[in-house]
Design a protein around this motif. Sequence first.
Motif, PDB file in Angstrom:
ATOM      1  N   LYS A  17       0.833  -1.207   0.000  1.00 54.14           N
ATOM      2  CA  LYS A  17       0.000   0.000   0.000  1.00 54.14           C
ATOM      3  C   LYS A  17       0.870   1.260   0.000  1.00 54.14           C
ATOM      4  O   LYS A  17       0.664   2.178  -0.802  1.00 54.14           O
ATOM      5  CB  LYS A  17      -0.914  -0.024   1.233  1.00 54.14           C
ATOM      6  N   TRP A  19       4.073   1.458  -0.824  1.00 54.01           N
ATOM      7  CA  TRP A  19       4.937   1.485  -2.005  1.00 54.01           C
ATOM      8  C   TRP A  19       4.189   2.071  -3.194  1.00 54.01           C
ATOM      9  O   TRP A  19       4.690   2.918  -3.914  1.00 54.01           O
ATOM     10  CB  TRP A  19       5.442   0.076  -2.300  1.00 54.01           C
ATOM     11  N   ILE A  20       2.948   1.614  -3.389  1.00 55.67           N
ATOM     12  CA  ILE A  20       2.127   2.142  -4.489  1.00 55.67           C
ATOM     13  C   ILE A  20       1.865   3.631  -4.279  1.00 55.67           C
ATOM     14  O   ILE A  20       1.947   4.426  -5.224  1.00 55.67           O
ATOM     15  CB  ILE A  20       0.808   1.339  -4.621  1.00 55.67           C
ATOM     16  N   LYS A  21       1.574   4.013  -3.047  1.00 60.52           N
ATOM     17  CA  LYS A  21       1.332   5.426  -2.747  1.00 60.52           C
ATOM     18  C   LYS A  21       2.574   6.266  -3.065  1.00 60.52           C
ATOM     19  O   LYS A  21       2.479   7.312  -3.695  1.00 60.52           O
ATOM     20  CB  LYS A  21       0.958   5.596  -1.266  1.00 60.52           C
ATOM     21  N   HIS A  24       3.163   6.570  -6.771  1.00 55.85           N
ATOM     22  CA  HIS A  24       2.198   7.526  -7.335  1.00 55.85           C
ATOM     23  C   HIS A  24       2.660   8.964  -7.061  1.00 55.85           C
ATOM     24  O   HIS A  24       2.622   9.824  -7.955  1.00 55.85           O
ATOM     25  CB  HIS A  24       0.814   7.278  -6.740  1.00 55.85           C
TER      26      HIS A  24
END
Length: 193
Positions: A17, A19-21, A24
């Motif tokens: 979660k 890492w994706i944030k 982005h």
Amino acid sequence: MKARMGNSTFLKQEFLKKWIKSLHIYSNFKKDMSILERKKAIKLSADVAIASTRNASTRWSRTVMANISKNETNKNKILAEQVFLVSGVIKKKASNGLMACSNRIKSKKILRRSHITQIRARKMGPHAFKASSIAKKLVKNRTQVLKSLVPGGENMDEISLIKETLDYIVSLRVQVDVMRRLASAAEHSTKSL
């Protein structure tokens, strides 16, 4: 074992979660990136995510975040601030004094035991003393190598170093597992097209 698996699953979900944030956030700074810039963004985002997953509960995670924030680019600092909870760092630093005190007491006990062992070794003769001094040199050399591998390890005593190393290994394993699964999923989706 089951509680450990649940904790590992939670860490993996939390890492993914964050890492994706962070990926982005990083991609918002620059839309068109070269391969090297993408590689740097992935590594930086993974470092921020795994350190923030630990919520500043470990010295290595605070060191990783400090090194990222200290970097010359403003993007890194903004990324670190947005993903990482600054309040967690402040709270942990305040309670760290108590932890250091208890570690010093443990260290004194270890030194006392070490001194008693030296006295016994002297009574046994010169061969036992040589073997123990060789073993001490090996331990010291390996400790120095370990201190260089763990972020912030240079300033840790041996007990803290072992605890931090174990936590760092678990965190790196979580990071690798998530990245492998993501790469595998991407590979499978590419083959199915």
